[in-house]
Design an enzyme around this catalytic site. Structure first.
Site, PDB file in Angstrom:
ATOM      1  N   PRO A   2      22.769 -16.722   9.811  1.00 40.24           N
ATOM      2  CA  PRO A   2      22.051 -15.570   9.292  1.00 40.24           C
ATOM      3  C   PRO A   2      21.049 -15.929   8.234  1.00 40.24           C
ATOM      4  O   PRO A   2      21.380 -16.596   7.265  1.00 40.24           O
ATOM      5  CB  PRO A   2      23.142 -14.706   8.679  1.00 40.24           C
ATOM      6  N   GLU A   3      19.869 -15.477   8.421  1.00 39.57           N
ATOM      7  CA  GLU A   3      18.856 -15.521   7.375  1.00 39.57           C
ATOM      8  C   GLU A   3      18.757 -14.100   6.819  1.00 39.57           C
ATOM      9  O   GLU A   3      19.541 -13.225   7.190  1.00 39.57           O
ATOM     10  CB  GLU A   3      17.529 -16.009   7.949  1.00 39.57           C
ATOM     11  N   HIS A 100      39.304 -16.873  14.657  1.00 36.55           N
ATOM     12  CA  HIS A 100      38.298 -17.047  13.589  1.00 36.55           C
ATOM     13  C   HIS A 100      38.062 -15.771  12.773  1.00 36.55           C
ATOM     14  O   HIS A 100      37.117 -15.711  12.009  1.00 36.55           O
ATOM     15  CB  HIS A 100      36.958 -17.574  14.117  1.00 36.55           C
ATOM     16  N   ARG A 128      32.570 -21.647  12.440  1.00 37.84           N
ATOM     17  CA  ARG A 128      32.318 -22.967  11.851  1.00 37.84           C
ATOM     18  C   ARG A 128      32.781 -23.066  10.404  1.00 37.84           C
ATOM     19  O   ARG A 128      32.754 -24.152   9.838  1.00 37.84           O
ATOM     20  CB  ARG A 128      30.820 -23.298  11.968  1.00 37.84           C
ATOM     21  N   ARG A 171       3.651 -30.680  -5.430  1.00 39.24           N
ATOM     22  CA  ARG A 171       4.737 -31.141  -4.566  1.00 39.24           C
ATOM     23  C   ARG A 171       4.195 -31.848  -3.340  1.00 39.24           C
ATOM     24  O   ARG A 171       3.317 -31.351  -2.654  1.00 39.24           O
ATOM     25  CB  ARG A 171       5.601 -29.962  -4.128  1.00 39.24           C
TER      26      ARG A 171
END
Length: 292
Positions: A2-3, A100, A128, A171
């Site tokens: 998820p973002e 899970h 996971r 950067r």
DNA sequence: GCTGTAACCTGTCGGC
DNA sequence: TGCCGACAGGTTACAG
């Protein structure tokens, strides 16, 4: 998984089941996920009312009546599914624990629920186990080690051309890696960085400190646009992401580059094809013709 | 301080 | 059909 758009989709889906309701019972089915759960998490959750559900970056924050905040991160494969009382439109067929399902919250029913005595059942599932859950005093939330160093929200007022230009200046790291740095902007992940860079016409390999102000301004707009569109679509479902009712998000159908290696670029007038390269061990999808 | 890499853990997919 | 390796949406710790 998820973002930011997926987490926001989950947060919105949880609101009718959780906000304003007490946690009647908490099933904590293992000791922790990525890190151990906080001590006595079950006891600290049970009886607490969820006053509000917020999102910060990719974290869901549930402010409790006890003065603590429940912090949830879904990691790569986490999902939250709501089942039980069908009030508020959250219906999912699952009512027994699945593989899970690591933490299950049994919520207090709302007065209008059609099945009196049966509140929603909220299951945190993470195959996971890269996700995390923690409890922290609400008044000191900004000091939590996972939240303290986060940069501004990309859809908030603090994130603008001036901020981004200042953080990228000097950067030499590729812009792709810089945008994944949650201290620079909080909430972006691999998919939406690829999509935003394509919309802005910027190569993922370009050194972060060598992008003009004008292009940084375009990039800020592209980040905001792609996130808003993704939230409207319920996020992107590739493997794991599900809304809280089990349905898929559908922004993946609008991807311009992500996962489209070898396919034609969608930029009008561009005859390029989407390429995949690996940066810092992660796939970057881009069009070498229109991203410079 | 900056940068890149390994590690965490499990499921899925493609190739053989 | 079964095995094996590669890969996957995140984040931290560590080495250089």
């Amino acid at each position: 998984m998820p973002e930011l758009p997926e987490v926001e989709t989950v947060r919105r889906g949880l609101e009718p089941a959780m906000t304003g309701r007490r946690i009647l019972r908490a099933e904590v089915r293992r000791d922790g996920l990525r890190w151990p759960f906080p001590a006595r998490m079950k006891e600290r959750l049970e009886g607490a009312r969820i006053e509000s559900l917020r999102r910060r970056s990719k974290y869901i924050l549930g402010d409790l009546s006890t003065g603590e905040t429940l912090i949830v991160h879904l990691g790569m494969s986490g999902r939250v599914l709501v089942s039980g009382a069908p009030a508020g439109g959250f219906v999912h067929a699952r009512a027994v624990a699945q593989k899970h399902d690591h933490v299950i919250l049994h919520m207090e029913p709302a007065p209008g629920d059609p099945q009196p005595g049966h509140g929603g059942r909220v299951a945190f599932n993470d195959a996971r186990r890269f996700g995390t859950m923690d409890l922290w005093p609400t008044a000191q939330l900004e000091n939590h080690r996972l939240l303290a160093r986060l940069g501004p929200e990309p859809l908030g007022n603090r994130f603008d051309e001036n901020w981004l230009a200042g953080r990228l200046a000097g950067r030499r790291t590729p812009i792709k890696a810089a945008l994944l740095d949650q201290r620079i902007v909080a909430g972006l992940g691999n998919i939406y960085v690829c999509e935003a860079l394509h919309r802005a016409g910027i190569s993922p390999r370009r050194a972060a400190g060598r992008i003009s102000r004008r292009r940084i301004s375009h990039l800020v707009g592209a980040i905001r646009a792609v996130l808003r569109e993704a939230i409207d679509a319920g996020g992107s479902s590739l493997r794991d992401h599900r809304r809280t009712n089990g349905e898929l998000g559908y922004f993946q159908h609008q991807f311009r580059v992500y996962g489209r290696e070898g396919e034609a670029c969608k930029t009008p007038g561009c005859k390029g094809r989407i390429r995949r390269l690996v940066q810092s061990g992660r796939s970057s999808f881009h069009c070498a013709q229109c991203q410079r």
